[in-house]
Design an enzyme around this catalytic site. Sequence first.
Site, PDB file in Angstrom:
ATOM      1  N   PHE A  15       0.822  -1.207   0.000  1.00 37.87           N
ATOM      2  CA  PHE A  15       0.000   0.000   0.000  1.00 37.87           C
ATOM      3  C   PHE A  15       0.858   1.260   0.000  1.00 37.87           C
ATOM      4  O   PHE A  15       1.807   1.393   0.776  1.00 37.87           O
ATOM      5  CB  PHE A  15      -0.876   0.042   1.254  1.00 37.87           C
ATOM      6  CG  PHE A  15      -2.104  -0.825   1.196  1.00 37.87           C
ATOM      7  CD1 PHE A  15      -3.327  -0.297   0.798  1.00 37.87           C
ATOM      8  CD2 PHE A  15      -2.040  -2.157   1.557  1.00 37.87           C
ATOM      9  CE1 PHE A  15      -4.469  -1.092   0.753  1.00 37.87           C
ATOM     10  CE2 PHE A  15      -3.168  -2.963   1.516  1.00 37.87           C
ATOM     11  CZ  PHE A  15      -4.394  -2.433   1.112  1.00 37.87           C
ATOM     12  N   ASP A  16       0.484   2.190  -0.844  1.00 42.48           N
ATOM     13  CA  ASP A  16       0.947   3.564  -0.731  1.00 42.48           C
ATOM     14  C   ASP A  16       0.294   4.170   0.526  1.00 42.48           C
ATOM     15  O   ASP A  16      -0.667   3.601   1.060  1.00 42.48           O
ATOM     16  CB  ASP A  16       0.527   4.319  -1.997  1.00 42.48           C
ATOM     17  CG  ASP A  16       0.872   5.788  -1.960  1.00 42.48           C
ATOM     18  OD1 ASP A  16       1.995   6.128  -1.551  1.00 42.48           O
ATOM     19  OD2 ASP A  16       0.015   6.607  -2.343  1.00 42.48           O
ATOM     20  N   LEU A  17       0.782   5.324   0.963  1.00 40.71           N
ATOM     21  CA  LEU A  17       0.229   5.957   2.170  1.00 40.71           C
ATOM     22  C   LEU A  17      -0.668   7.143   1.813  1.00 40.71           C
ATOM     23  O   LEU A  17      -1.891   7.069   1.941  1.00 40.71           O
ATOM     24  CB  LEU A  17       1.366   6.391   3.101  1.00 40.71           C
ATOM     25  CG  LEU A  17       0.967   7.055   4.423  1.00 40.71           C
ATOM     26  CD1 LEU A  17       0.034   6.174   5.240  1.00 40.71           C
ATOM     27  CD2 LEU A  17       2.206   7.428   5.232  1.00 40.71           C
ATOM     28  N   ASP A  18      -0.071   8.239   1.338  1.00 40.19           N
ATOM     29  CA  ASP A  18      -0.838   9.451   1.047  1.00 40.19           C
ATOM     30  C   ASP A  18      -1.804   9.213  -0.109  1.00 40.19           C
ATOM     31  O   ASP A  18      -1.401   8.814  -1.205  1.00 40.19           O
ATOM     32  CB  ASP A  18       0.102  10.605   0.684  1.00 40.19           C
ATOM     33  CG  ASP A  18       1.029  10.978   1.822  1.00 40.19           C
ATOM     34  OD1 ASP A  18       0.635  10.811   2.984  1.00 40.19           O
ATOM     35  OD2 ASP A  18       2.156  11.438   1.552  1.00 40.19           O
TER      36      ASP A  18
END
Length: 218
Positions: free
Chosen positions: A10-13
């Site tokens: 997963f990416d965060l932002d």
Amino acid sequence: MTIPFTDCFFDLDGTLTDSAPGILNGVQLALAHFGLHPPRESLNFFIGPPLLESFARYFPEEPDKARTALRIYREYYRERGMFENSVYPGMAGLLADLKAAGSRVHLATAKPEPFARIIVEHFGLLPYFSVLAGAELDGPRHDKTDVLRYALGLAELPPEARPLMIGDRHHDVEGAHAVGLPCAGVLYGYGSREELTAAGAEHLCDSVDGLRRLLLPA
């Protein structure tokens, strides 16, 4: 239940959290230091890519100013900006259910790793992650390809693994493809359908519920 993906990166932002308020507040403060006051709505390109590259768009011939802007931004972000943020509704439950179903959950973000760790811990998400990989504050690992390569090394995927990158910007798709991963683009973040389609995202999810249907089909 057979899970379609054994490992979810997963990416965060714009993927796990709506981090725009803190990021854009810090960017505006940094640019104001140089007398620049662009409209807030024009600054969304700062969300996702390495920030030094984004500041360089304002100072293409003055790298020292770009570095100063980044320093001002980080001072604000460390003290306040990272907490001007919220987890997308339903995301914590999705991470918990993925882990319960036997899918390993990993974080792969171009945000500096120390900040990323504080954020996911602050919001109670840290226990869900097998690997937490981010950019270096001052080092060669800074773009999504480098971060994903690092994350894959930490994850030590077996040959039978079925991994997937999940992100909201073209950098996520391009980074995933550079290391041989397919990518799901989420449309509730900061990238458009056109951006993610042009980058070649294998899947598009218009909501957290849509992402759940992809990762945990009934």
